[in-house]
Motif scaffolding. Structure first.
Motif, short mmCIF file in Angstrom:
data_model
loop_
_atom_site.label_atom_id
_atom_site.label_comp_id
_atom_site.label_asym_id
_atom_site.label_seq_id
_atom_site.Cartn_x
_atom_site.Cartn_y
_atom_site.Cartn_z
N ASN A 176 22.36 59.88 130.93
CA ASN A 176 21.00 59.93 131.46
C ASN A 176 20.32 61.22 131.02
O ASN A 176 20.97 62.15 130.53
CB ASN A 176 21.02 59.87 133.00
CG ASN A 176 21.54 58.54 133.52
OD1 ASN A 176 21.14 57.49 133.03
ND2 ASN A 176 22.41 58.59 134.52
N GLU A 177 19.02 61.29 131.22
CA GLU A 177 18.27 62.49 130.83
C GLU A 177 18.74 63.73 131.58
O GLU A 177 18.64 64.85 131.06
CB GLU A 177 16.77 62.26 131.08
CG GLU A 177 16.13 61.28 130.10
CD GLU A 177 14.64 61.10 130.34
OE1 GLU A 177 14.09 61.81 131.21
OE2 GLU A 177 14.03 60.25 129.65
N ASP A 178 19.24 63.54 132.80
CA ASP A 178 19.68 64.70 133.59
C ASP A 178 21.11 65.14 133.27
O ASP A 178 21.65 66.03 133.90
CB ASP A 178 19.54 64.40 135.09
CG ASP A 178 20.45 63.25 135.54
OD1 ASP A 178 21.16 62.67 134.69
OD2 ASP A 178 20.46 62.94 136.75
N GLY A 179 21.71 64.48 132.27
CA GLY A 179 23.06 64.86 131.87
C GLY A 179 24.15 64.07 132.58
O GLY A 179 25.33 64.20 132.23
N SER A 180 23.80 63.26 133.57
CA SER A 180 24.79 62.40 134.23
C SER A 180 25.03 61.16 133.36
O SER A 180 24.31 60.93 132.38
CB SER A 180 24.30 61.99 135.62
OG SER A 180 23.10 61.22 135.50
N PHE A 181 26.02 60.37 133.72
CA PHE A 181 26.39 59.22 132.90
C PHE A 181 26.22 57.91 133.67
O PHE A 181 26.39 57.86 134.89
CB PHE A 181 27.85 59.36 132.42
CG PHE A 181 28.04 60.43 131.39
CD1 PHE A 181 27.99 60.13 130.04
CD2 PHE A 181 28.26 61.75 131.77
CE1 PHE A 181 28.16 61.12 129.09
CE2 PHE A 181 28.42 62.75 130.83
CZ PHE A 181 28.38 62.43 129.47
N LEU A 182 25.86 56.88 132.92
CA LEU A 182 25.70 55.54 133.50
C LEU A 182 27.06 54.87 133.63
O LEU A 182 27.51 54.16 132.74
CB LEU A 182 24.78 54.70 132.60
CG LEU A 182 23.28 55.03 132.66
CD1 LEU A 182 22.57 54.39 131.48
CD2 LEU A 182 22.67 54.54 133.97
N VAL A 183 27.75 55.16 134.71
CA VAL A 183 29.09 54.61 134.93
C VAL A 183 29.01 53.52 136.00
O VAL A 183 28.07 53.48 136.79
CB VAL A 183 30.10 55.70 135.35
CG1 VAL A 183 30.27 56.72 134.24
CG2 VAL A 183 29.67 56.39 136.64
N PRO A 184 29.99 52.61 136.04
CA PRO A 184 29.95 51.54 137.04
C PRO A 184 29.96 52.09 138.46
O PRO A 184 30.67 53.06 138.74
CB PRO A 184 31.20 50.71 136.74
CG PRO A 184 32.03 51.52 135.81
CD PRO A 184 31.14 52.51 135.14
N ALA A 185 29.18 51.48 139.33
CA ALA A 185 29.08 51.96 140.71
C ALA A 185 30.20 51.43 141.59
O ALA A 185 30.53 52.01 142.62
CB ALA A 185 27.72 51.57 141.29
N ASP A 186 30.82 50.31 141.16
CA ASP A 186 31.76 49.63 142.05
C ASP A 186 33.23 50.01 141.83
O ASP A 186 34.09 49.64 142.61
CB ASP A 186 31.61 48.11 141.92
CG ASP A 186 31.69 47.65 140.47
OD1 ASP A 186 31.60 48.50 139.57
OD2 ASP A 186 31.84 46.43 140.25
N ASN A 187 33.52 50.73 140.76
CA ASN A 187 34.91 51.18 140.55
C ASN A 187 34.94 52.42 139.68
O ASN A 187 33.94 52.80 139.08
CB ASN A 187 35.76 50.06 139.92
CG ASN A 187 35.27 49.67 138.54
OD1 ASN A 187 34.08 49.66 138.27
ND2 ASN A 187 36.20 49.34 137.65
N TYR A 188 36.09 53.07 139.63
CA TYR A 188 36.25 54.29 138.84
C TYR A 188 36.09 53.98 137.35
O TYR A 188 36.66 53.00 136.86
CB TYR A 188 37.64 54.89 139.12
CG TYR A 188 37.99 56.06 138.24
CD1 TYR A 188 37.26 57.24 138.29
CD2 TYR A 188 39.06 55.97 137.34
CE1 TYR A 188 37.58 58.30 137.46
CE2 TYR A 188 39.39 57.04 136.53
CZ TYR A 188 38.65 58.21 136.59
OH TYR A 188 38.96 59.26 135.77
N TYR A 189 35.34 54.81 136.65
CA TYR A 189 34.98 54.50 135.26
C TYR A 189 36.16 54.47 134.28
O TYR A 189 36.05 53.92 133.19
CB TYR A 189 33.90 55.46 134.75
CG TYR A 189 34.33 56.91 134.61
CD1 TYR A 189 35.01 57.36 133.47
CD2 TYR A 189 34.04 57.85 135.61
CE1 TYR A 189 35.39 58.68 133.34
CE2 TYR A 189 34.42 59.18 135.49
CZ TYR A 189 35.09 59.59 134.34
OH TYR A 189 35.48 60.91 134.21
N GLY A 190 37.27 55.05 134.69
CA GLY A 190 38.44 55.05 133.80
C GLY A 190 39.30 53.80 133.91
O GLY A 190 40.31 53.66 133.22
N GLU A 191 38.91 52.88 134.81
CA GLU A 191 39.64 51.61 134.96
C GLU A 191 39.13 50.62 133.93
O GLU A 191 38.01 50.12 134.04
CB GLU A 191 39.44 51.04 136.37
CG GLU A 191 40.08 51.88 137.45
CD GLU A 191 39.87 51.31 138.85
OE1 GLU A 191 40.56 51.76 139.77
OE2 GLU A 191 39.00 50.43 139.02
#
Length: 233
Positions: free
Chosen positions: A165-180
């Motif tokens: 995202n523009e603020d430096g955060s990432f668009l990761v899934p909201a329902d589970n940990y992104y490393g799964e």
């Protein structure tokens, strides 16, 4: 399980026209992997794997040993190494390569044995499957570790695979940990059933390890969001 990953390993070992392994995940497209990479020598290994082998001591368990390259190096150095994998084909290849104690076994089924060093390399956190299953595996590893023993484990923070995202955060899934991730392996026109595979960033690993009564130390960081950690009692 068709054991296609193990079949590729065995085909390479017995020179049965090995082909590339095709891996795909729910967040990445199909990618070719040369099975020869699994047969690399110490000098061909990434520095994090070399470091783990340098730190290995005592009675060693190589967990998810694959083609057995780490075990083979340690065996040649005179260590007592037990090499386990759930792949029967891979273990056949390990035995053909000369490993003295390679066997088909799930780590959760180990009883009445303890080890001074437990190795989980090539994204060792993968075998946990999901974040919710991690505690079960950490408790098992803790139970088969000698009092002064160590677990050497590597993984990667795959946050870089997501859009920023523009603020430096990432668009990761909201329902589970992104490393799964969900992995799919194909080999010689056959496809394995999808299976869960876990990548853990270091902070998440550290939190899980501490919550399960172990200590966690960052040993070294690699060049691409990867790291090697040591877990102790």
């Amino acid at each position: 399980m068709k054991d296609l990953f193990g079949k590729a390993i065995l085909d390479f070992q017995i020179k049965n026209n090995p082909e590339n392994i095709i891996t795909e995940t729910n967040i990445s497209e199909a990618d070719d992997m040369d099975v020869a990479y699994l047969f690399r020598t110490y000098n061909e290994m990434p520095k994090l794997e070399q470091k783990a082998l340098q730190l290995s001591k005592g009675k060693i368990l190589d967990l998810g040993c694959g083609a057995g390259s780490h075990s083979l190096y340690l065996q040649e150095k005179g260590f007592e190494v037990t090499s386990i994998d759930i792949s029967e084909n891979a273990i056949n290849a390990c035995q053909l390569r000369g490993l003295k104690n390679a066997k088909v076994q799930d780590v959760l089924e180990i009883e009445n044995e303890k080890f001074d060093t437990i190795l989980l390399l090539m994204n060792g956190t993968g075998i946990f499957g999901t974040l919710s299953e991690t505690a079960k595996y950490l408790q098992k590893l803790k139970s088969i570790l000698t009092p002064n023993g160590q677990i050497l484990i590597d993984s990667s923070d795959i946050i870089y695979m997501f859009n920023e995202n523009e603020d430096g955060s990432f668009l990761v899934p909201a329902d589970n940990y992104y490393g799964e991730l969900t992995f799919i392996i194909s080999y010689k026109n056959q496809t394995e059933e999808p299976f869960p595979w876990l990548y853990l960033d270091y902070n998440t690993l550290q939190n899980a390890v501490i919550a399960n009564g172990l200590q966690c130390e960052l040993i070294e960081e690699g060049e691409h969001f990867d790291y090697l950690a040591r877990l102790t009692l």
